[in-house]
Every structure is written in structure tokens, then in C-alpha cells.
Design an enzyme around this catalytic site. Structure first.
Site, PDB file in Angstrom:
ATOM      1  CB  THR A  13      28.319  21.062  75.128  1.00  0.00           C
ATOM      2  OG1 THR A  13      28.057  22.415  74.763  1.00  0.00           O
ATOM      3  CG2 THR A  13      28.968  20.356  73.961  1.00  0.00           C
ATOM      4  CG  ASP A  92      28.222  28.835  77.280  1.00  0.00           C
ATOM      5  OD1 ASP A  92      29.432  28.722  77.022  1.00  0.00           O
ATOM      6  OD2 ASP A  92      27.322  28.751  76.412  1.00  0.00           O
TER       7      ASP A  92
HETATM    8  N1  ASP Z   1      26.199  26.358  75.544  1.00  0.00           N
HETATM    9  C1  ASP Z   1      26.675  25.242  76.352  1.00  0.00           C
HETATM   10  C2  ASP Z   1      26.123  25.402  77.745  1.00  0.00           C
HETATM   11  O1  ASP Z   1      26.659  26.147  78.514  1.00  0.00           O
HETATM   12  C3  ASP Z   1      28.170  25.210  76.339  1.00  0.00           C
HETATM   13  C4  ASP Z   1      28.803  23.986  76.961  1.00  0.00           C
HETATM   14  O2  ASP Z   1      28.202  23.204  77.684  1.00  0.00           O
HETATM   15  O3  ASP Z   1      30.023  23.797  76.736  1.00  0.00           O
HETATM   16  O4  ASP Z   1      25.124  24.813  78.056  1.00  0.00           O
END
Ligand code: ASP
Length: 346
Positions: A13, A92
Site C-alpha cells: 500500500t 498483508d
Molecule cells: N494489500 C497490501 C499489501 O499487503 C496491504 C498493505 O500494504 O497494507 O501489499
């Protein structure tokens, strides 16, 4: 003295932008521009840093063990050129990667700090900016010989961390090990909690995981089907994590127990962890756990599922016989479990 830090951006993210209604990793070059725009990172009391982008940058949900190996390889290849590493990563699976790196990077004498964000740097309320600045300060100021995870004002041992909050800024916890540092007005790293600095005989070593190891995890729940379990255990798996109730309890079902017993006889490395976040396994406490223990499973003590998975991969990479693997599974190799003194054996 200004330290030299390598920042490796792998995705997540922190470097995402919105596209077609979803968050996706921004195109190459974006993160360098974003980090170069954070003035605080360029102050004279901050480390010198270089930025490298992993190819391809990804949502960490798409990461596989091959990616952990590639990240470890990057660190190993550049180990002598830098005083520390910051890995920007999606939240994640950040704890999985941190756990894997902890096992693959043996005898670390420099910090490897994973961090990221819940809100992208491209947005107004991003937590990524603070996370990166604090990770850089920690890398500059402290001698930390281990893989850690910095997030939401806290520094965790990587192989003790778990993601516990899907939407809050305090996304991680380390239920069974104290925080390595709390970042308040001051950042104080708890030297008494860190792994020891390796002696000069214990040189840094990169041990890439074999990536073809078959592991699965099953969560025990009321009414779990022995037939389904039998199917899983009959497949060519090498490692199995049983996520048991509480202190290590499972239903006293002869069918379930004989499935586990057979699996142990087939040299599957079975480790029992708890569905609870806090506390440790004690198989002899109840009849269900005790019966499981008699099957020859390993007590996972207070390890996280993430660390247990990484440890199984590590032990299969080392290619010892199954008895040695079972023995090592219950030893404290990287600070991942509490019941034994840190062992420099392996
Ligand atoms: N979906 C993202 C990832 O793990 C979630 C994040 O970075 O907070 O790449």
C-alpha cells in the site's frame, strides 16, 4: 557518523495509487520520487540511502517463497556495502516475509527493518511517511543484529510479529515477545531484548529456502471432518501446522489421532501451535493434547504461525533427517520462541 542504508521497495500500500477503483502498485520510479520528496529523510542527521525497486513491485498478497528468497538474495549481495536495510513491503504478508528473512539471514550484525503503510504515501493521511522516517532513524542510531518490523510507533522482532488490525495504524503485534522499541518522544531500543551480536567466527550467511517444500496448516474447529483431514494428510505434504485450541488441545477423536499418528510415521513434520495469540503450548495439560503428543508431534511453544511456517521451510532446506528436524523445531534458533536459550547451533 552517517550510516549507509539500502531501501528496497517491494510493493504494498505504501507505494500504491488508485486505478480503476482498486489500489495497485504505482509504476516504476514512483517510490524514488516519493521518498526524495520527504525532506526529513535528507537531513544531515539521517543516514545516506539508496533506493532499489524489486521487480515486479507487488501487492504482498501475491508474494511466494521465491520472492522471500529474492529479497534475501538482494540483502546478501549488498550486505557488505550497507550498514542496514529497510524493506518497504505490503502489510498483508509482512510478518511472513520478516519470519522467512530471519531464518535465511544467519548471523546478521546489521538491522533489516521491514515497514510499510496502511494508507499510501500518495494520500493525505498516509502513515508511511512516519514509518519510513522512524525506521531510518532506528537504522542510523542503533546496532540491531536482527530482522525487525517497524510499524505504528513500535519496533517488533520480525519473527514474533503478526498482523492484527486490518484498518488501524497499529496493524501489528508481538503477543509473546516484548517490543524491541517504542517510539514516543524518544526512541529507546531495548538492548536487553535483542539477539546477541554474532562473534567474529560467526560470519553472515545467506541460506536461501528451497522453494518446493509442501506445507499446510489446519485450524482445528468443532466438527472438523476427519475425511477431509485424511485427504490433506495423504497428499505429498512434508510439513503440517496444527492450529490447536488454547494450550494445544484437540478433540479426543480416535479417527483424528490415527490420521496424525500415520502422518508422523510418514515423516511429516507436524508442529502444534495455538489459535490463541498469547501464551504457549503445553500438550500434556489435557487428554486431547496429550494423545496428540504421544503421536510424535512437535510442541510449537509460543511461535507464531508465520514463524512456524518459515522454520519448517528452513529445516527442510537444511536437509537433516526427520529426528533432527523435530529436535531443531523445538529449539530457539532466531529468537522465534521463548522456552529455550538462543541457540547458535544452526
Ligand atoms: N494489500 C497490501 C499489501 O499487503 C496491504 C498493505 O500494504 O497494507 O501489499
Amino acid at each position: 557518523m552517517k550510516k549507509k542504508i539500502s531501501i528496497l521497495y517491494t510493493g504494498g500500500t505504501i507505494g500504491m495509487i488508485k486505478e480503476g477503483g482498486n489500489y495497485v502498485p504505482a509504476p516504476p520510479g514512483y517510490i524514488s520520487e516519493a521518498l526524495n520528496g520527504i525532506q526529513e529523510l535528507h537531513r544531515s542527521d539521517m543516514p545516506d540511502f539508496t533506493i532499489e525497486e524489486y521487480t515486479p513491485v507487488m501487492d504482498s498478497a501475491n508474494m511466494v517463497p521465491k520472492d522471500w528468497v529474492a529479497i534475501g538474495e538482494y540483502i546478501a549481495k549488498n550486505y557488505s556495502f550497507f550498514d542496514g536495510f529497510i524493506v518497504l513491503h505490503g502489510t498483508d504478508t509482512m510478518s511472513y516475509t520478516a519470519s522467512a528473512l530471519a531464518f535465511m539471514l544467519k548471523n546478521l550484525s546489521k538491522p533489516v527493518i521491514l515497514t510499510g503503510a496502511q494508507i499510501p504515501l500518495s494520500e493525505l493521511r498516509s502513515d508511511g511517511r512516519d514509518n519510513i522516517i522512524a525506521a531510518a532513524i532506528i537504522a542510523q542510531k542503533f546496532e540491531i543484529p536482527e530482522v525487525c518490523l517497524y510499524f505504528g510507533e513500535k519496533l517488533y522482532r520480525g519473527c514474533r510479529s503478526i498482523k492484527v488490525n486490518a484498518s488501524g495504524f497499529g496493524a501489528f503485534a508481538s503477543p509473546n515477545y516484548e517490543l524491541l522499541a517504542n517510539s514516543g518522544i524518544e526512541i529507546n531500543v531495548r538492548n536487553d531484548l535483542l539477539l546477541p551480536m554474532p562473534s567474529s567466527d560467526n560470519v553472515f550467511e545467506f541460506i536461501p529456502f528451497a522453494t518446493d517444500i509442501m506445507i499446510t496448516s489446519i485450524r482445528i474447529f468443532p466438527g472438523i471432518s476427519p475425511q477431509l483431514l485424511q485427504e490433506i494428510v495423504s497428499s505429498p505434504i512434508q510439513g503440517l501446522i496444527i492450529e490447536a485450541y488454547g494450550i494445544g488441545n484437540i478433540p479426543e477423536s480416535p479417527q483424528l489421532l490415527s490420521i496424525f499418528e500415520e502422518a508422523v510415521k510418514r515423516d511429516i513434520l507436524i508442529t502444534v501451535c495455538s489459535q490463541c495469540l498469547l501464551g504457549e503450548i503445553s500438550l500434556e495439560y489435557y487428554r486431547g493434547g496429550s494423545a496428540l503428543q504421544k503421536c510424535g508431534v512437535v510442541n510449537g511453544a509460543d511461535m507464531t504461525i508465520e514463524a512456524t511456517l518459515a522454520k519448517i521451510m528452513y529445516l527442510f532446506t537444511l536437509k537433516n533427517d526427520i529426528a533432527k528436524k523435530r529436535l531443531l523445531m523445538s529449539k530457539n534458533l532466531r529468537g522465534e520462541l521463548s522456552c529455550e536459550l538462543y541457540s547458535t547451533l544452526i
